[in-house]
Design an enzyme around this catalytic site. Structure first.
Site, short mmCIF file in Angstrom:
data_model
loop_
_atom_site.label_atom_id
_atom_site.label_comp_id
_atom_site.label_asym_id
_atom_site.label_seq_id
_atom_site.Cartn_x
_atom_site.Cartn_y
_atom_site.Cartn_z
N LYS A 79 -21.25 2.86 -7.46
CA LYS A 79 -20.49 1.98 -8.34
C LYS A 79 -21.34 0.78 -8.76
O LYS A 79 -22.11 0.24 -7.96
CB LYS A 79 -19.21 1.51 -7.63
CG LYS A 79 -18.25 0.72 -8.52
CD LYS A 79 -16.96 0.37 -7.78
CE LYS A 79 -16.01 -0.43 -8.66
NZ LYS A 79 -14.75 -0.77 -7.98
N SER A 159 -10.39 -0.05 -10.48
CA SER A 159 -11.59 -0.29 -11.27
C SER A 159 -12.67 0.77 -11.11
O SER A 159 -13.62 0.82 -11.88
CB SER A 159 -12.18 -1.66 -10.88
OG SER A 159 -12.60 -1.66 -9.52
N SER A 183 -8.27 -0.18 -6.13
CA SER A 183 -9.32 0.30 -7.03
C SER A 183 -10.09 1.52 -6.53
O SER A 183 -10.92 2.05 -7.25
CB SER A 183 -10.31 -0.82 -7.35
OG SER A 183 -9.72 -1.76 -8.21
#
Length: 492
Positions: A79, A159, A183
């Site tokens: 990420k 997210s 998330s």
């Protein structure tokens, strides 16, 4: 060779150690798939092909000698908010568009210490602020799943949308992610993947671009419960570089996955039956209850009376902490810089042009609730509510070992369908934010498809430091559900 991308992380590691294929072969297979799929899915912000093949060759050298770590040769995605030495890390915000770290995050270093391979960086909502991956400066991530008979582009959740989409589309074996209010779990639910947020403090936050420091926690998104246990064992560690890191040993969760749930008590919180929740979600929840009963668990009803205050408390605490954390992005030390006639002009212009609309919205909320005259009315009160929420869990756990709930109130929605109304978007976190506010481990796993052919998931919330029970309960549900559906490949 592309069949190698269909493997689970666990099976890939076994195949690599058995020399059924090389790390270079499986890494190249993933790079080939990414090249075809990423223009459509936009899951990767940067593909580090040469770096990945170099890491793969190094892993192959170790494997040839019968050496290598627990993830030797396995290609993973990272990420975009985990700092990676020498590789751009932007948190998907223009304000960090030229930032290349000179250091590695502890979580990713733990993975490389076990000889994993980094394929590249994964798209996300800007500074992890979002529930649909529509706030990234690199553009929207597209969910690999589609409604039956439609070509509407769906949100992958946020997210960690890039992490979830890449795992669901077999662009990597597993991915790092982070969870501040859901998330990891919400994107996992929207994409038919598995995601776990560990107890706050299990994983180091060193080298993670901060959103809300008392809520952020790293975790994996994977293809199976076993893969999640393997990833989390490696990602978690005590770390002197993070003052909130717990100085405790990380258990070997993969060893207890098959221990079952016989004799356990599983709580069903009545407050999670909310208005507007679909009959499909309710039916799915009941099915999960029946599976656990059949496996020997006792089901008990519990109450978490302050649940209704969790979402407003979260959207005070998180923006407040964000407004403090993101004050460092001022155009002076790193990131982009806009010129101005005065120092104040440089600050304001840099932040106005560097931050996206959602980030600016949350920063203004955070600054407001921390301002003189409003601190006691909002921030202090939200912290008191947070303590009440933790107390609710502590009372519930006197009667049970873990909780079973839905992960989300709905399946994946279309891009743009909720972005016009921030409050409606925030409501997607209704079942997930409580675990962050209380610092508890929580796991999402897919169990069925809805009538439109989209994945639906259940969530297991455990006691603090009891990820073991989360894994055991989730493994029983996974085995009973036999969920093996995949998104149809429309992107290559």
């Amino acid at each position: 060779m592309s069949d190698l991308t269909k493997l689970t992380l666990t099976d890939a590691v076994k195949g690599l150690k058995a020399k059924e294929f090389s790390s270079r072969e499986i890494t190249q297979a993933h790079l080939d798939v990414i090249e075809k799929a990423n223009p459509a899915l936009n899951a990767f912000t940067e593909v580090t092909s040469e770096h990945a093949l170099g890491m793969a060759d190094a892993a192959d050298t170790k494997l040839a000698k019968g050496e290598g770590g627990l993830l030797a040769g396995a290609p993973l995605g990272v990420k975009e908010l985990f700092c990676t030495k020498g590789v751009r890390t932007t948190a998907c915000s223009d304000i960090l568009s030229n930032f290349v770290p000179t250091y590695e995050s502890t979580v990713t270093q733990n993975l490389w210490n076990e000889d994993a391979v980094m394929l590249g960086k994964l798209n996300m909502d800007q500074f992890a602020m979002g529930s649909s991956n529509e706030t990234s400066c690199f553009g929207n991530v597209i969910n690999p799943w589609r409604r039956e008979g439609e070509d509407t582009q769906l949100a992958p959740g946020g997210s960690s949308g890039g992490s979830a989409a890449s795992v669901a589309a077999d662009l990597c074996l597993a991915a790092t992610a982070s969870d501040t209010g859901g998330s990891i779990r919400q994107p996992a639910a929207f994409t038919g993947t598995v995601g776990i947020k560990p107890t706050y403090g299990r994983a180091s936050r060193y080298g993670m671009v901060a959103f809300a420091s008392s809520l952020d926690q790293a975790g994996p998104i994977t293809k199976s419960v076993e893969d999640a246990a393997l990833m989390l064992e490696i990602m978690c560690s005590a770390d002197e570089k993070d003052s909130t890191s717990l100085k405790i040993e990380t258990p070997k969760w993969t060893d207890s996955l098959s221990n079952g749930v016989k004799g356990m008590k599983i709580g069903i919180p009545k407050e999670y039956r909310v208005d507007g929740m679909s009959d499909e979600i309710e039916g799915l929840w009941q099915q999960g209850i029946e599976w656990l009963k059949a496996a020997g668990a006792e089901i008990v009803d519990v109450s978490l009376p302050h649940t209704k205050y969790a979402l407003p408390a979260y959207y005070i605490v998180a923006p407040a902490e964000a407004s403090s954390n993101l004050a460092r992005y001022d155009g002076m030390r790193y990131g982009v810089r806009q010129e101005g006639d005065s120092l104040d002009d440089v600050y304001s212009t840099t932040r106005a042009e560097g931050f996206g609309d959602e980030v600016k919205r949350r920063l203004m909320i955070g600054a407001y609730v921390l301002s003189a005259g409003y601190y006691d009315a909002y921030y202090l009160k939200a912290q008191k509510v947070r303590q009440r929420i933790l107390m609710d869990f502590e009372e519930a756990y006197k009667e049970c070992d873990a909780l079973l709930t839905p992960t989300c109130p709905s399946a994946a929605f279309g891009l743009g369908e909720k972005s016009a109304d921030p409050v409606e978007m925030y409501l997607n976190d209704i079942f997930t934010v409580t675990a962050n506010l209380a610092g508890l481990p929580a796991m999402s796993l897919p169990v069925s498809l809805d009538k439109q052919g989209l994945p639906l998931s259940l969530q297991v919330i455990g006691k603090a430091l009891d990820e073991d029970t989360c894994f055991r309960v989730s493994k029983v549900i996974e085995d009973a559900a036999e969920f093996d559906a995949k998104a149809s490949n429309w992107w290559s």
